[in-house]
Write a protein that holds these residues in place. Sequence first.
Motif, PDB file in Angstrom:
ATOM      1  N   UNK A 129       0.836  -1.204   0.000  1.00  0.00           N
ATOM      2  CA  UNK A 129       0.000   0.000   0.000  1.00  0.00           C
ATOM      3  C   UNK A 129       0.867   1.249   0.000  1.00  0.00           C
ATOM      4  N   UNK A 130       1.907   1.247   0.843  1.00  0.00           N
ATOM      5  CA  UNK A 130       2.813   2.400   0.897  1.00  0.00           C
ATOM      6  C   UNK A 130       3.523   2.592  -0.439  1.00  0.00           C
ATOM      7  N   UNK A 131       3.984   1.516  -1.054  1.00  0.00           N
ATOM      8  CA  UNK A 131       4.666   1.625  -2.353  1.00  0.00           C
ATOM      9  C   UNK A 131       3.738   2.186  -3.423  1.00  0.00           C
ATOM     10  N   UNK A 132       2.489   1.727  -3.455  1.00  0.00           N
ATOM     11  CA  UNK A 132       1.535   2.257  -4.432  1.00  0.00           C
ATOM     12  C   UNK A 132       1.287   3.750  -4.185  1.00  0.00           C
ATOM     13  N   UNK A 133       1.209   4.146  -2.922  1.00  0.00           N
ATOM     14  CA  UNK A 133       1.042   5.565  -2.592  1.00  0.00           C
ATOM     15  C   UNK A 133       2.249   6.374  -3.065  1.00  0.00           C
ATOM     16  N   UNK A 134       3.450   5.863  -2.815  1.00  0.00           N
ATOM     17  CA  UNK A 134       4.655   6.571  -3.245  1.00  0.00           C
ATOM     18  C   UNK A 134       4.702   6.694  -4.771  1.00  0.00           C
ATOM     19  N   UNK A 176       9.603 -11.509   0.467  1.00  0.00           N
ATOM     20  CA  UNK A 176       8.855 -12.052  -0.688  1.00  0.00           C
ATOM     21  C   UNK A 176       8.929 -11.165  -1.939  1.00  0.00           C
ATOM     22  N   UNK A 177      10.097 -11.117  -2.560  1.00  0.00           N
ATOM     23  CA  UNK A 177      10.265 -10.271  -3.746  1.00  0.00           C
ATOM     24  C   UNK A 177       9.224 -10.527  -4.835  1.00  0.00           C
ATOM     25  N   UNK A 178       8.947 -11.788  -5.207  1.00  0.00           N
ATOM     26  CA  UNK A 178       7.966 -11.996  -6.288  1.00  0.00           C
ATOM     27  C   UNK A 178       6.596 -11.390  -5.973  1.00  0.00           C
ATOM     28  N   UNK A 179       6.149 -11.514  -4.743  1.00  0.00           N
ATOM     29  CA  UNK A 179       4.846 -10.963  -4.343  1.00  0.00           C
ATOM     30  C   UNK A 179       4.848  -9.441  -4.441  1.00  0.00           C
ATOM     31  N   UNK A 180       5.883  -8.821  -3.906  1.00  0.00           N
ATOM     32  CA  UNK A 180       5.955  -7.358  -3.902  1.00  0.00           C
ATOM     33  C   UNK A 180       6.099  -6.815  -5.323  1.00  0.00           C
ATOM     34  N   UNK A 181       6.960  -7.429  -6.114  1.00  0.00           N
ATOM     35  CA  UNK A 181       7.149  -6.944  -7.489  1.00  0.00           C
ATOM     36  C   UNK A 181       5.899  -7.111  -8.343  1.00  0.00           C
ATOM     37  N   UNK A 182       5.106  -8.120  -8.032  1.00  0.00           N
ATOM     38  CA  UNK A 182       3.856  -8.305  -8.773  1.00  0.00           C
ATOM     39  C   UNK A 182       2.824  -7.238  -8.383  1.00  0.00           C
ATOM     40  N   UNK A 183       2.918  -6.729  -7.158  1.00  0.00           N
ATOM     41  CA  UNK A 183       1.945  -5.765  -6.653  1.00  0.00           C
ATOM     42  C   UNK A 183       2.220  -4.333  -7.079  1.00  0.00           C
ATOM     43  N   UNK A 184       3.455  -4.044  -7.486  1.00  0.00           N
ATOM     44  CA  UNK A 184       3.812  -2.664  -7.850  1.00  0.00           C
ATOM     45  C   UNK A 184       4.556  -2.645  -9.180  1.00  0.00           C
ATOM     46  N   UNK A 185       4.474  -1.517  -9.848  1.00  0.00           N
ATOM     47  CA  UNK A 185       5.136  -1.381 -11.158  1.00  0.00           C
ATOM     48  C   UNK A 185       6.488  -0.697 -10.987  1.00  0.00           C
TER      49      UNK A 185
END
Length: 191
Positions: A129-134, A176-185
């Motif tokens: 959520x924080x990454x998407x906000x940033x 969990x890099x794969x999970x995080x990278x899939x969630x953000x561009x």
Amino acid sequence: MLPDPTLPSVRVEPLPYETRLEARPLSQVDLVVIHCTELPDMAMARRFGEEVLYPASGTGNCGHFYIDRDGSVHRYVAVERVAHHTRGYNPRSVGIELVNRGRYPDWLAASHQTMDEPYTGAQIAALETLLRHLQATLPTLRYIAGHEDLDTTEVDATDDPGQRVRRKRDPGPLFPWPTVLQAVALERLGA
């Protein structure tokens, strides 16, 4: 009106020296660096963040955001300021620290390099959520990296000077890099 899903609930708790940290234009921020605190809890992370390590400026080592195991997000340094979290990358990056014991308390002991505490689901959800906000608020943000991707320095082990260990290993093998990278561009840098 529904709340903005890209805006996380953030507890703003500035470090005492925040205003002494160098100001920067947001247009120079293109990188997020993920860390783990390598400390047992949020209270100790705060104490370490408050320590003045650079007498000339009256500042210390710190990230911008800290995410506790329960998913709570704490902002210690405004994004408009340069925090001291990754050698050589601070002016262009936002540092996010996840509370995790890592190699605590023997960070540089060759016999204690295993990082076996998993990150909580609440931490990873809050991070996403924080990454998407940033991403929504920093148009130049393009990259993400782990501290271990950018600082590959090796030092003598504290328990065996004949062995070398990585100075920084965070966020570590259980992030969990794969999970995080899939969630953000964001593109992973340095991996």
